[in-house]
Design a protein around this motif. Structure first.
Motif, PDB file in Angstrom:
ATOM      1  N   HIS A  12       0.861  -1.185   0.000  1.00  0.00           N
ATOM      2  CA  HIS A  12       0.000   0.000   0.000  1.00  0.00           C
ATOM      3  C   HIS A  12       0.898   1.235   0.000  1.00  0.00           C
ATOM      4  CE1 HIS A  12      -3.498  -2.464   0.605  1.00  0.00           C
ATOM      5  NE2 HIS A  12      -3.146  -2.839   1.831  1.00  0.00           N
ATOM      6  N   LEU A  13       0.689   2.124  -0.941  1.00  0.00           N
ATOM      7  CA  LEU A  13       1.504   3.336  -1.062  1.00  0.00           C
ATOM      8  C   LEU A  13       1.343   4.217   0.168  1.00  0.00           C
ATOM      9  CD1 LEU A  13       3.353   5.098  -2.827  1.00  0.00           C
ATOM     10  CD2 LEU A  13       1.302   6.087  -3.836  1.00  0.00           C
ATOM     11  N   GLY A  14       2.438   4.495   0.846  1.00  0.00           N
ATOM     12  CA  GLY A  14       2.442   5.382   2.000  1.00  0.00           C
ATOM     13  C   GLY A  14       1.817   4.809   3.256  1.00  0.00           C
ATOM     14  N   LYS A  15       1.481   3.530   3.239  1.00  0.00           N
ATOM     15  CA  LYS A  15       0.871   2.886   4.413  1.00  0.00           C
ATOM     16  C   LYS A  15       1.552   1.548   4.640  1.00  0.00           C
ATOM     17  CE  LYS A  15      -3.622   4.369   2.700  1.00  0.00           C
ATOM     18  NZ  LYS A  15      -4.839   3.826   2.140  1.00  0.00           N
ATOM     19  N   THR A  16       1.185   0.905   5.737  1.00  0.00           N
ATOM     20  CA  THR A  16       1.693  -0.444   5.973  1.00  0.00           C
ATOM     21  C   THR A  16       0.761  -1.451   5.325  1.00  0.00           C
ATOM     22  OG1 THR A  16       0.510  -0.622   8.061  1.00  0.00           O
ATOM     23  CG2 THR A  16       2.776   0.196   8.168  1.00  0.00           C
ATOM     24  N   GLY A  17       1.250  -2.636   5.115  1.00  0.00           N
ATOM     25  CA  GLY A  17       0.428  -3.719   4.575  1.00  0.00           C
ATOM     26  C   GLY A  17       0.515  -3.833   3.063  1.00  0.00           C
ATOM     27  N   HIS A  18      -0.120  -4.862   2.555  1.00  0.00           N
ATOM     28  CA  HIS A  18      -0.111  -5.169   1.132  1.00  0.00           C
ATOM     29  C   HIS A  18      -1.518  -5.532   0.679  1.00  0.00           C
ATOM     30  CE1 HIS A  18       4.132  -5.718   2.106  1.00  0.00           C
ATOM     31  NE2 HIS A  18       4.404  -5.724   0.815  1.00  0.00           N
ATOM     32  N   GLY A  19      -1.747  -5.427  -0.625  1.00  0.00           N
ATOM     33  CA  GLY A  19      -2.985  -5.922  -1.214  1.00  0.00           C
ATOM     34  C   GLY A  19      -2.972  -7.442  -1.221  1.00  0.00           C
ATOM     35  N   ASP A  20      -3.932  -8.012  -1.910  1.00  0.00           N
ATOM     36  CA  ASP A  20      -4.068  -9.468  -1.962  1.00  0.00           C
ATOM     37  C   ASP A  20      -3.588 -10.014  -3.302  1.00  0.00           C
ATOM     38  OD1 ASP A  20      -5.289  -9.433   0.567  1.00  0.00           O
ATOM     39  OD2 ASP A  20      -7.272  -9.114  -0.324  1.00  0.00           O
ATOM     40  N   LEU A  21      -3.301 -11.304  -3.318  1.00  0.00           N
ATOM     41  CA  LEU A  21      -2.971 -12.017  -4.547  1.00  0.00           C
ATOM     42  C   LEU A  21      -4.102 -13.001  -4.808  1.00  0.00           C
ATOM     43  CD1 LEU A  21      -1.019 -12.831  -6.846  1.00  0.00           C
ATOM     44  CD2 LEU A  21       0.004 -14.445  -5.248  1.00  0.00           C
ATOM     45  N   ARG A  22      -4.645 -12.957  -5.998  1.00  0.00           N
ATOM     46  CA  ARG A  22      -5.687 -13.897  -6.389  1.00  0.00           C
ATOM     47  C   ARG A  22      -5.082 -14.891  -7.371  1.00  0.00           C
ATOM     48  NH1 ARG A  22      -8.098  -9.552  -4.635  1.00  0.00           N
ATOM     49  NH2 ARG A  22     -10.163  -9.589  -3.735  1.00  0.00           N
ATOM     50  N   ALA A  23      -5.112 -16.157  -7.004  1.00  0.00           N
ATOM     51  CA  ALA A  23      -4.563 -17.231  -7.833  1.00  0.00           C
ATOM     52  C   ALA A  23      -5.728 -17.897  -8.561  1.00  0.00           C
ATOM     53  CB  ALA A  23      -3.811 -18.240  -6.973  1.00  0.00           C
ATOM     54  N   ARG A  24      -5.762 -17.740  -9.894  1.00  0.00           N
ATOM     55  CA  ARG A  24      -6.848 -18.290 -10.702  1.00  0.00           C
ATOM     56  C   ARG A  24      -6.411 -19.611 -11.328  1.00  0.00           C
ATOM     57  NH1 ARG A  24      -8.178 -13.956 -13.604  1.00  0.00           N
ATOM     58  NH2 ARG A  24      -6.544 -14.386 -15.108  1.00  0.00           N
ATOM     59  N   VAL A  25      -7.200 -20.663 -11.094  1.00  0.00           N
ATOM     60  CA  VAL A  25      -6.887 -22.011 -11.573  1.00  0.00           C
ATOM     61  C   VAL A  25      -7.106 -22.106 -13.080  1.00  0.00           C
ATOM     62  CG1 VAL A  25      -7.654 -24.424 -11.500  1.00  0.00           C
ATOM     63  CG2 VAL A  25      -7.397 -23.126  -9.374  1.00  0.00           C
ATOM     64  N   SER A  26      -6.114 -22.648 -13.759  1.00  0.00           N
ATOM     65  CA  SER A  26      -6.222 -22.974 -15.181  1.00  0.00           C
ATOM     66  C   SER A  26      -5.915 -24.464 -15.309  1.00  0.00           C
ATOM     67  CB  SER A  26      -5.225 -22.139 -15.991  1.00  0.00           C
ATOM     68  OG  SER A  26      -5.241 -22.536 -17.339  1.00  0.00           O
TER      69      SER A  26
END
Length: 145
Positions: free
Chosen positions: A106-120
């Motif tokens: 996250h820009l200027g904050k702590t933490g991160h977004g999420d990762l979405r793993a899409r099954v193929s």
């Protein structure tokens, strides 16, 4: 015009269109005044593996048919390496799993977004005679499969 090299620290999590100000590195001031500020407009190049939506990322993960049907574990690439993801039995093609906190910072904050793993789901090719027999038997047991 002279060329000069300026090192600029780009903040983690910055996205396309963001502006970064570099104080005092712009054009010269009027009548011998201080130099102005330099503004950089950021353009982030697309990644070959991850797609970005804000601070969240999506990655497509190839899953063998046998793992999709019977369950198992698959390695998922992240920005920091690989994580093992448990795939439940009878997972459908296109199913998405959310890995919290594995996205962009996250820009200027702590933490991160999420990762979405899409099954193929990857279908087998070059079947042996024995494998063809098994699929024939499956078709007989489950005609809609």
């Amino acid at each position: 015009p002279t060329t000069r090299r300026i090192e600029v620290k780009i903040p983690a999590g910055v996205d396309t269109g963001a502006r970064v100000r570099v104080k005092g590195k712009g054009g010269p001031g009027e009548s011998g005044g201080e130099s102005g500020d330099l503004f950089l407009v950021i353009g982030v190049t697309a990644h070959r593996q991850f797609q970005r939506q804000g601070d969240d990322l999506t990655v497509e993960i190839p899953v063998p048919l046998s793992v999709a049907m019977l369950g198992g574990e698959i390695d998922v690439p992240t920005l920091k390496g690989k994580l093992a993801l448990k795939i439940p039995a009878e997972t459908q093609n296109g199913k998405t799993f959310k890995l919290g906190g594995q996205g962009m910072p996250h820009l200027g904050k702590t933490g991160h977004g999420d990762l979405r793993a899409r099954v193929s789901v990857k279908l087998p090719s070059g079947l042996s005679d024995g494998e063809k027999e098994l699929f024939t038997k499956l078709r007989e047991l489950r005609p809609e499969a």
